[in-house]
Design a protein around this motif. Structure first.
Motif, PDB file in Angstrom:
ATOM      1  N   PRO A 197      -3.467  72.086  57.705  1.00  0.00           N
ATOM      2  CA  PRO A 197      -3.087  71.790  56.292  1.00  0.00           C
ATOM      3  C   PRO A 197      -2.157  70.689  55.796  1.00  0.00           C
ATOM      4  CG  PRO A 197      -3.527  73.585  57.543  1.00  0.00           C
ATOM      5  CD  PRO A 197      -3.131  72.965  58.458  1.00  0.00           C
ATOM      6  N   ALA A 198      -1.534  71.118  56.884  1.00  0.00           N
ATOM      7  CA  ALA A 198      -0.282  69.424  56.243  1.00  0.00           C
ATOM      8  C   ALA A 198      -0.752  67.998  55.767  1.00  0.00           C
ATOM      9  CB  ALA A 198       1.376  69.756  57.126  1.00  0.00           C
TER      10      ALA A 198
ATOM     11  N   ALA B  87      -3.998  67.495  54.897  1.00  0.00           N
ATOM     12  CA  ALA B  87      -4.870  67.454  53.536  1.00  0.00           C
ATOM     13  C   ALA B  87      -3.971  67.303  52.404  1.00  0.00           C
ATOM     14  CB  ALA B  87      -5.740  68.967  53.885  1.00  0.00           C
ATOM     15  N   SER B  88      -2.832  68.002  52.814  1.00  0.00           N
ATOM     16  CA  SER B  88      -2.211  68.355  51.764  1.00  0.00           C
ATOM     17  C   SER B  88      -1.454  67.034  51.528  1.00  0.00           C
ATOM     18  CB  SER B  88      -0.541  69.579  52.361  1.00  0.00           C
ATOM     19  OG  SER B  88       0.662  69.398  51.357  1.00  0.00           O
ATOM     20  N   ILE B  89      -1.736  66.478  52.441  1.00  0.00           N
ATOM     21  CA  ILE B  89      -0.647  64.773  52.624  1.00  0.00           C
ATOM     22  C   ILE B  89      -1.282  63.965  51.838  1.00  0.00           C
ATOM     23  CG2 ILE B  89       0.224  62.447  53.469  1.00  0.00           C
ATOM     24  CD1 ILE B  89       1.216  63.934  55.465  1.00  0.00           C
TER      25      ILE B  89
ATOM     26  N   VAL C 193      -4.053  65.335  49.700  1.00  0.00           N
ATOM     27  CA  VAL C 193      -4.508  65.312  48.209  1.00  0.00           C
ATOM     28  C   VAL C 193      -3.155  65.012  47.299  1.00  0.00           C
ATOM     29  CG1 VAL C 193      -4.384  67.886  46.663  1.00  0.00           C
ATOM     30  CG2 VAL C 193      -5.692  67.288  49.128  1.00  0.00           C
ATOM     31  N   GLY C 194      -1.578  64.631  47.995  1.00  0.00           N
ATOM     32  CA  GLY C 194      -0.799  64.844  46.844  1.00  0.00           C
ATOM     33  C   GLY C 194      -0.977  63.161  46.450  1.00  0.00           C
TER      34      GLY C 194
END
Length: 57
Positions: free
Chosen positions: A7-8, A10-12, A14-15
């Protein structure tokens, strides 16, 4: 550990994609904030500052 890593990551991603899209969009808006080029006209046919009432007969 994988429970937090995926998830980290994926968050990076997407950001970064959202940031790149925002920068690209702002750049396009700034570039389009210019006046269009003025085309030269015939000075003899210009009617600026001259009143033309038309035919009164």
């Amino acid at each position: 550990m994988d429970r937090f890593l995926v998830p980290a990551a994926a968050s990076i991603v997407v950001g970064l994609l959202l940031g790149a899209a925002a920068i690209f969009g702002v750049t396009l808006m700034v570039q389009q904030d210019t006046k269009p080029p003025v085309q030269a006209g015939d000075p003899a046919s210009a009617v600026l500052n001259r009143v033309e009432y038309g035919d009164r007969s």
